[in-house]
Every structure is written in structure tokens, then in C-alpha cells.
Design a protein around this motif. Structure first.
Motif: not given
Length: 548
Positions: A150-161
Motif C-alpha cells: 500500500k505504501y509503494n502504491s501511494g495508499e498508505a504512509k511510510v509510518e504505516d509500514v
């Protein structure tokens, strides 16, 4: 030259001592003659191709990973016995939820500049791979992390990883789903750490040996592009006491025959790959220098399924059925390779702990009569005659190598003889080939894949629609569904059955034509010892020794 001067000085001093002793009757006290400093232990070999990048996040092939496996180390590593054991991680725990790992780093893990390797370095490195701005080809290998995709596709923030440094020594990792082979992934080069402070301050850190910092047993000291790479033992490595080599020198020669001649002439101490005919000769003479290494790898041809008529499955199947794989491995490669039976090679096990490949069976057919029939049907469906096909001037692209050339020439002749097909040949440097495949700038291309980890998924997920390494540009909704379901479950029976179905579907659609399952023949001089080869990596020199 310096060594010769030192040796000459030593001889002169020794001669002077002897003359004085003979010219006097006075008793003398025994004196130890000066000794020549021991020669440095430098292992010399060939890397075959110029690396595109020596940044772990951007590397994408063995021409890069062979160097990286000696300059970096991950949380886990591969032991001499082929086991996945603790590397930078001193220990780890897995919570009852089966998705939360806690890694504790070693106190003595250091970078080559003397700084301490920290959990923050790992967190930064992994999130950097996922950063869409970096556009790392191997970003999908981090999709196992919670919210990684999701972060890689812009659907989540980096802190969510799902990776977080709790403190300098403690790294918490949370996965999307339980993944049996995750520990093995942490030994893979995409998961290597990078020095956070350095990379943030210098985006070009990996391009210059002067700014290159790594955490493995060796460090990069010299890189003459398209000529050589030199590594030097790193005294800051925690296990440096057991590293016997002073350095490794990689020449960069694409021509395997030239490289072999240099090995024969004493310019290399170790060599892989070796020209097929040479392997045959060495086997016939029972050479003590030849080793047939095992490999978890498949050699295949991509069909550009976005380019007519290779967008027709019958055209692809017809071409595949006309390839005489047995002749290729017996007459050209001659290194113990076996004709491919699918995309997944032997060496991995299913839910019953039996050989995965055996359970799936042989999905590759060699039938010249059916090949011609299917190929002609495919051309007709594509609205093209054989004459029109041949007039297109289609080419088979391969990276410069005598073996690749001979295989391509053999396949070219098989297609001409059996199908009346005229395919041209084009060879380019390895990195150029990779770039053109990514851009879809080819008709048919030679390719190979070494498993990143010991599970069939390392081959099966290559041809998902969104896979970075789906160079055949294959897209099939049912295939994607089978792969996704397999990745989302911990039920081994469901996982394996889905992968078996996916492989069968792939071989029906034939976006690629598997040719053979690799071995990795290599030669080493009698004075070299301690080299070991994991099943899915190039040989390791970490604990090698030279005693001439």
C-alpha cells in the motif's frame, strides 16, 4: 614491483652476512635473516557483466548480487552448511500471532567506516526500497511487510509500514500474513541495510568507492567500469578473525572463452561460468578443479506478449514445442543441466515434504508435428502468414556470452528446420538486455531466474500482472487470483495446490518457454579452499583461503 625490490634486498643482506661469517675465525651468535613479507591473499575471478548498481535497493541480478553478498550482510545469512542462521541479528523471536518478529542486533555489528549498524539503518533501508520515488524493481519483495504494498502504491504512509526500530538494537517487523520463508528473505540482498546517515546525505554514495560504506566481510575499494571491481577485507566486520582473504578482485569480461583462457593462464583462481565444451572436456578428464554446483534456477525465453503475433498463445506454444531441450543440455551446456519440465526447478518441497516438481509433473512438450500445427493455427488467428512473419525481421535478444549464443543459434535452427520460421539474433551487454526487457523493446529474449528463496513462489509470482520481473508482459486474471490466494494463506495444502494450478495455467499460455534447469559448474585452483555455494546463490568467498 615493490615485492621484487624487497626480495632482492633480502637476498643481498643474507649474502653479506654469509660472507662476513666465512671471513673470520671469531665465534658468532646465530642471527635470523630478514624475511619477505607474506604475499597478500587476493582471490581473482571474473564477474561476467558490469553491474548496473551496487546499491542493495537497486540491484536486480547476479552481476550485482555476487559483489553485494560479499560487501553486505542482512539480519540472517547463509551458513557453510546451507542453513539460514543469524547474521547481523544476534537473536530473534516470533510472536504467537505468527506475523510479528523482534530482531535483536549484535553489539559488534559495524559499518566499514567504523560506525555501529543500528535498527534504524534497517528500518530506513527497507522503507527506502518501498519508496515509490526510488522505483526499485525489487520493491515487491518488501510487500510481505504490513502495508508495504500500500505504501509503494501511494495508499498508505511510510509510518504505516510494518518495520520499526524500537531502539538501536531492536527491530520490530510485522508482516501482512504469516510467511514461512520470511527469515530466508532477510538474508536476500534487497533486505540488506544501508547506512541511514550516509544515504540521506549523499544520494550517489554507491557510485564511488570513496563514499561506499557497507557492513559485510569485504568493502569496495576500486571500481573501473566495464573492467574490474576490487574488494578489501573489512577489519570492522564482527567475524573478521575468520576471514582469511585480504581481498577479492573481479574482472569484468563478458566473453566466457576469454575468461577461461585467463583462468588457464593463471590469471584467475576461480571461474564461473565456463564454456559448455570446456565443461564437457573437464568432466571427461575427471578434472579435480571442476565442481558441478547445484542451482535453484531456470533458463528460459521470454515472448513479448504485447507484440503481435507473440500475443497469441498458440504461436508461443508452437515455438516452445519445437525446442529440442535434450540436445541443448547434452550437446551445448554439458554441465549436468536437465531439460526444463516447467518454470519451477527441482529442489523445493510441497505440503507433503515431497519434491514439488515431481508432484506437478512435466508440463513441457517436444512434438514437431503438433508444434507446426499449433504455430500455423496461431499465425492464422493473428491474421498473419508465415511469409509475413518472416518478413517482419523478428529477433531473439540475448546477453553477450558464448553459451547463450550457441543456444540461440541452435534454437534459431530448430525453428527454421521445423517451422520454417526465420528469427534473427541480437546480442547486447547484460544490463542493456535487462533495460530493454523492462521497456518491452524486444520480440523474444533470453532470460534466467535464480530463486530468491527456497519456495516455489519465488518463481510463480514472477508472472503476476504487476510483477517488476514480468518481462513477458503477461496478464491473466485467473493466474493473479491463484497467486494472491496462495500468498494470503498459511494452509500449505492450499498454497501448494494454487501454485500447481498457476504453473499449469502458465505453461498452457506459454508467455515464456523454459529451456533447462541450471547447474552451476565452476573451477577453482588446487590451492584455493573454503569456497561454498548455497543452492540459490553464486559461490561465497567469505571463508575462502589461498595457500600456494
Amino acid at each position: 614491483m615493490k615485492k621484487k625490490v624487497l626480495l632482492l634486498a633480502s637476498i643481498v643482506m643474507t649474502a653479506a652476512f654469509v660472507a662476513t661469517a666465512c671471513g673470520t675465525s671469531a665465534p658468532t651468535t646465530p642471527t635470523t635473516a630478514p624475511t619477505t613479507p607474506a604475499a597478500k591473499k587476493i582471490l581473482r575471478t571474473n564477474n561476467s557483466s558490469e553491474p548496473g548498481s551496487l546499491d542493495p535497493a537497486l540491484a536486480q541480478g547476479t552481476h550485482e548480487s555476487w559483489v553485494l553478498d560479499h560487501t553486505f550482510e542482512g539480519l540472517m545469512k547463509r551458513s557453510k552448511e546451507g542453513l539460514i542462521v543469524e547474521g547481523v541479528a544476534e537473536k530473534y523471536t516470533l510472536a504467537d500471532d505468527q506475523v510479528t518478529y523482534t530482531f535483536t542486533l549484535r553489539d559488534d555489528a559495524k559499518w566499514s567506516n567504523g560506525e555501529k549498524v543500528t535498527a534504524q539503518d534497517f528500518e530506513f533501508a527497507w522503507k527506502r526500497v518501498l519508496d515509490p520515488a526510488l522505483a526499485a524493481d525489487y520493491s515487491y519483495q518488501m510487500f510481505y511487510l504490513k502495508n508495504g504494498a500500500k505504501y509503494n502504491s501511494g495508499e498508505a504512509k511510510v509510518e504505516d509500514v510494518g518495520v520499526k526500530a524500537i531502539d538501536e538494537k531492536t527491530l520490530e517487523v510485522v508482516l501482512e500474513v504469516p510467511t514461512a520463508y520470511f527469515l530466508e528473505l532477510t538474508a536476500f540482498y534487497t533486505y540488506y541495510p544501508v547506512n541511514k546517515k550516509l544515504v540521506e546525505s549523499n544520494a550517489d554514495w554507491a557510485k564511488d568507492p570513496k563514499t561506499y560504506v557497507s557492513n559485510g566481510p569485504f568493502k569496495l575499494t576500486d571500481w573501473v567500469h566495464n573492467a574490474s571491481i576490487k574488494l578489501e577485507k573489512t577489519d570492522t566486520y564482527y567475524d573478521a578473525a575468520n576471514v582469511k582473504l585480504d581481498g577479492i578482485e573481479f574482472a569484468i569480461l563478458e566473453d566466457a572463452t576469454t575468461a577461461w583462457q585467463k583462468y588457464e593462464g593463471g590469471e584467475f583462481d576461480f571461474l564461473t561460468p565456463i564454456p559448455g565444451p570446456v565443461v564437457g572436456q573437464l568432466k571427461a578428464s575427471n578434472s579435480s578443479e571442476l565442481v558441478i554446483g547445484t542451482d535453484l534456477a531456470t533458463y528460459y525465453y521470454n515472448f513479448n506478449s504485447k507484440r503481435a503475433p507473440f500475443d497469441n498463445a498458440k504461436v508461443r506454444r508452437g515455438l516452445s514445442m519445437a525446442i529440442d531441450r535434450k540436445t541443448i543440455v547434452e550437446k551445448i551446456t554439458m554441465g549436468g543441466q536437465t531439460p526444463a519440465e516447467g518454470v519451477v526447478p527441482f529442489g523445493m518441497f510441497d505440503e507433503n515434504n515431497t519434491e514439488y516438481r515431481t508432484a506437478v509433473g512435466n508440463l513441457i512438450k517436444y512434438d514437431l508435428t503438433e508444434a507446426k500445427k499449433v504455430f500455423e493455427e496461431g499465425l492464422a488467428e493473428a491474421g498473419m502468414t508465415l511469409a509475413q512473419f518472416n518478413a517482419k525481421g523478428f529477433k531473439l535478444l540475448y546477453n553477450t556470452s558464448e553459451t547463450h549464443k550457441k543456444i540461440a543459434e541452435a534454437v534459431q535452427n530448430m525453428w527454421k528446420t521445423s517451422l520454417g520460421v526465420e528469427i534473427g539474433l541480437e546480442n547486447v551487454e547484460f544490463q542493456v538486455k535487462l533495460d530493454r526487457e523492462k521497456a518491452g523493446d524486444y520480440d523474444i529474449s533470453r532470460a534466467g531466474w535464480i530463486g530468491d528463496y527456497a519456495d516455489p513462489m519465488t518463481f510463480i509470482d514472477l508472472w503476476e500482472t504487476t510483477s517488476s520481473y514480468n518481462d513477458a508482459k503477461f496478464s491473466n486474471a485467473e493466474y493473479d487470483k491463484l497467486v494472491a490466494e496462495s500468498k494470503a494463506t498459511v494452509d500449505q495444502k492450499v498454497r501448494m495446490e494454487n501454485m500447481r494450478k498457476a504453473e499449469k495455467l502458465l505453461m498452457e499460455q506459454m508467455p515464456i518457454a523454459p529451456v533447462y534447469f541450471y547447474t552451476q559448474p565452476y573451477v577453482q585452483k588446487s590451492y584455493v579452499s573454503g569456497i561454498y555455494k548455497p543452492i540459490n546463490r553464486y559461490p561465497y568467498f567469505i571463508y575462502a583461503d589461498i595457500n600456494k
